[in-house]
Design a protein around this motif. Sequence first.
Motif, PDB file in Angstrom:
ATOM      1  N   UNK A  95      11.320 -11.662  12.651  1.00 47.12           N
ATOM      2  CA  UNK A  95      12.542 -11.874  13.636  1.00 47.12           C
ATOM      3  C   UNK A  95      11.869 -11.769  15.001  1.00 47.12           C
ATOM      4  N   UNK A  96      12.408 -12.277  15.927  1.00 49.46           N
ATOM      5  CA  UNK A  96      11.902 -12.097  17.330  1.00 49.46           C
ATOM      6  C   UNK A  96      11.849 -10.750  17.579  1.00 49.46           C
ATOM      7  N   UNK A  97      12.716  -9.869  17.101  1.00 45.54           N
ATOM      8  CA  UNK A  97      12.746  -8.360  17.561  1.00 45.54           C
ATOM      9  C   UNK A  97      11.698  -7.768  16.737  1.00 45.54           C
ATOM     10  N   UNK A  98      11.240  -8.531  15.736  1.00 39.45           N
ATOM     11  CA  UNK A  98      10.189  -7.806  15.087  1.00 39.45           C
ATOM     12  C   UNK A  98       8.745  -7.836  15.739  1.00 39.45           C
ATOM     13  N   UNK A  99       8.803  -9.143  16.366  1.00 39.54           N
ATOM     14  CA  UNK A  99       7.606  -9.693  17.101  1.00 39.54           C
ATOM     15  C   UNK A  99       7.332  -8.672  18.400  1.00 39.54           C
ATOM     16  N   UNK A 100       8.556  -8.266  19.018  1.00 36.46           N
ATOM     17  CA  UNK A 100       8.419  -7.844  20.169  1.00 36.46           C
ATOM     18  C   UNK A 100       8.102  -6.232  19.904  1.00 36.46           C
ATOM     19  N   UNK A 101       8.451  -5.936  19.020  1.00 29.26           N
ATOM     20  CA  UNK A 101       8.486  -4.371  18.383  1.00 29.26           C
ATOM     21  C   UNK A 101       6.890  -4.358  17.976  1.00 29.26           C
ATOM     22  N   UNK A 102       6.280  -5.327  17.321  1.00 30.42           N
ATOM     23  CA  UNK A 102       4.775  -5.305  17.281  1.00 30.42           C
ATOM     24  C   UNK A 102       4.007  -5.145  18.335  1.00 30.42           C
ATOM     25  N   UNK A 103       4.136  -6.018  19.536  1.00 28.04           N
ATOM     26  CA  UNK A 103       3.802  -5.900  20.710  1.00 28.04           C
ATOM     27  C   UNK A 103       3.860  -4.727  21.392  1.00 28.04           C
ATOM     28  N   UNK A 104       5.038  -3.919  21.321  1.00 30.86           N
ATOM     29  CA  UNK A 104       5.334  -2.627  21.726  1.00 30.86           C
ATOM     30  C   UNK A 104       4.294  -1.523  21.236  1.00 30.86           C
ATOM     31  N   UNK A 105       4.094  -1.829  20.094  1.00 26.95           N
ATOM     32  CA  UNK A 105       3.181  -0.983  19.260  1.00 26.95           C
ATOM     33  C   UNK A 105       1.616  -1.153  19.205  1.00 26.95           C
ATOM     34  N   UNK A 106       1.335  -2.262  20.030  1.00 22.67           N
ATOM     35  CA  UNK A 106      -0.013  -2.785  19.713  1.00 22.67           C
ATOM     36  C   UNK A 106      -0.706  -2.492  21.060  1.00 22.67           C
ATOM     37  N   UNK A 107      -1.144  -1.038  20.854  1.00 24.24           N
ATOM     38  CA  UNK A 107      -1.733  -0.487  22.204  1.00 24.24           C
ATOM     39  C   UNK A 107      -2.876  -1.137  23.096  1.00 24.24           C
ATOM     40  N   UNK A 108      -3.799  -2.011  22.219  1.00 20.18           N
ATOM     41  CA  UNK A 108      -4.811  -2.817  23.000  1.00 20.18           C
ATOM     42  C   UNK A 108      -4.207  -3.858  23.900  1.00 20.18           C
ATOM     43  N   UNK A 109      -3.073  -4.389  23.367  1.00 18.83           N
ATOM     44  CA  UNK A 109      -2.152  -5.572  23.870  1.00 18.83           C
ATOM     45  C   UNK A 109      -1.630  -5.029  25.078  1.00 18.83           C
ATOM     46  N   UNK A 110      -1.048  -3.755  25.199  1.00 19.78           N
ATOM     47  CA  UNK A 110      -0.443  -3.068  26.283  1.00 19.78           C
ATOM     48  C   UNK A 110      -1.196  -2.852  27.217  1.00 19.78           C
ATOM     49  N   UNK A 111      -2.258  -2.469  27.155  1.00 20.21           N
ATOM     50  CA  UNK A 111      -3.481  -2.155  28.292  1.00 20.21           C
ATOM     51  C   UNK A 111      -3.787  -3.737  28.704  1.00 20.21           C
ATOM     52  N   UNK A 112      -3.689  -4.821  28.102  1.00 23.76           N
ATOM     53  CA  UNK A 112      -4.173  -6.090  28.572  1.00 23.76           C
ATOM     54  C   UNK A 112      -2.950  -6.670  29.323  1.00 23.76           C
ATOM     55  N   UNK A 113      -1.620  -6.245  29.082  1.00 25.03           N
ATOM     56  CA  UNK A 113      -0.618  -6.504  29.697  1.00 25.03           C
ATOM     57  C   UNK A 113      -0.579  -6.180  31.237  1.00 25.03           C
ATOM     58  N   UNK A 114      -0.834  -4.805  31.152  1.00 20.56           N
ATOM     59  CA  UNK A 114      -1.007  -4.182  32.519  1.00 20.56           C
ATOM     60  C   UNK A 114      -2.198  -4.865  33.281  1.00 20.56           C
ATOM     61  N   UNK A 115      -3.287  -5.035  32.757  1.00 18.49           N
ATOM     62  CA  UNK A 115      -4.555  -5.575  33.155  1.00 18.49           C
ATOM     63  C   UNK A 115      -4.283  -6.846  33.885  1.00 18.49           C
ATOM     64  N   UNK A 116      -3.605  -7.752  33.316  1.00 17.77           N
ATOM     65  CA  UNK A 116      -3.253  -9.099  33.672  1.00 17.77           C
ATOM     66  C   UNK A 116      -2.371  -9.182  34.857  1.00 17.77           C
ATOM     67  N   UNK A 117      -1.422  -8.204  34.794  1.00 12.00           N
ATOM     68  CA  UNK A 117      -0.603  -8.237  35.890  1.00 12.00           C
ATOM     69  C   UNK A 117      -1.337  -7.644  37.145  1.00 12.00           C
ATOM     70  N   UNK A 118      -2.275  -6.644  37.057  1.00 10.13           N
ATOM     71  CA  UNK A 118      -3.108  -6.186  38.077  1.00 10.13           C
ATOM     72  C   UNK A 118      -3.822  -7.081  38.742  1.00 10.13           C
TER      73      UNK A 118
END
Length: 463
Positions: free
Chosen positions: A229-252
């Motif tokens: 599900x879409x909710x599951x996809x978003x939950x996976x991203x929220x728990x994907x720590x390397x991706x969270x770092x890249x999310x912040x990095x891309x914004x900065x």
Amino acid sequence: MTVTVKQHPTQQQSAAPVGLREKIGYGLGDMGFNFYWANISAFLLIYYTDVFGISAAAAGTMMLVTKIVDAFTDPLMGAIADRTRSRFGKFRPYLLWLALPLAGAGVLTYSTPDLGETGKLVWAYGTYTLLMLVYTAINIPYSALSGVITSDSQQRTTLVSFRFIGGFSGGILVTYLTPKLVPLLGQGDDVLGWQLTMLVFGIAAALMFLITFLTTKERIAPLSLQPGTVRQDLADLKNNKPWLVLFALALIIMVTITMRAGSGVYYFKYYVERPDLVGEFLSSYMLALALGAAATPLMTRFIDKKRLMVLLMSLAGMLSISLYFVPSDAVGVIFALNLAIGFVLGPKSPLAFSMYADTADYNEWRTGRRATAMTFAAATFSQKLGGAIASALIGWLLAAIGYVANEQQSSGSQTGIVLLISVIPGVIALLAAFVMRYYSLDNTQLAKIQFDLQQRKAEAATL
């Protein structure tokens, strides 16, 4: 007794070398996207203030507010793309379906209707939102395409390097040609000149999207053919720590890049007082970005992606801050510093997008689920938000320092413009280097992830 596990043909193809024709074809797609993105980054704000006729503060706020829509449309488009089924694949069809609508939205955005101040602001909100919606709907699948062409991390870096060589080459063309095409096509009418210029770029981009569609192939299929599900996809991203770092990095980092590009026109027009050099200044910067992107695969052979990103962003920060101390008449030094900054910033994009694909593999390895487009969609939203924050900051600071369009600027206004292209993005680049320290996927772990995934898929193929 030695047991040999027969690898499924799809997995053999996914790790096979990607040919030069496919790399070039994929790269041309981002050249087409930069006929829009580079134009927005470098010229849209000054178009709104100096041609369209709205205030810098209003334009900056509008470019930020419209990203609220993108907060929903980027992940939504990622979910749609991940669930698309067609004889052409999941992601490639969108390059055909939406190329011409994107061209139309671009022309409308750079059109100036004969309306009052309120009417113009409504027009700007509406057309820019439309442009970003269509851009999202075609760009998210394109970005995700790099994650399903090959499973090899080094090949991904090379493939994405071709993408950004194409992208920065598009930026070179846009930043060099736009200041020349607008007066040439408009014949003294800047309003008409901008419309026709965007029409030319839109047609050229559509042709490039067609080439990308024809030359690329989707090879990687998820372990499970049934998407979560879409909710599951978003939950996976929220728990994907390397991706969270890249999310912040891309914004900065996008704040850094967009702030430098968006303030460059103001810098040369009002501080250096050489508006005739704007095209050369911006296009040479894009050339340096392209050279940096081209050198990325060579760099990653000797330096881990994480350490390389920290090094490059640290250099970008220090070089950018040093530009503040260069006097306005030292044009040669300004160009040299700008080229150096462009070269060290160039590898950022291929590195980051290659790492996004790595985080999609990491998520599949960890959960058994793969949502490639959603991974790139949320990352693209981060970049858009960073670009919008940069544009808003430029507009707000220009308003705060008393900027008046097409007039001689005060010394305080000139100082503010210099800060926008030097110290402020430099400090933000140093912040990006600090954030990158928290990224955890190194080459050893990536090799293990790829080995495990291939083993699982080979075992599944024998069942």
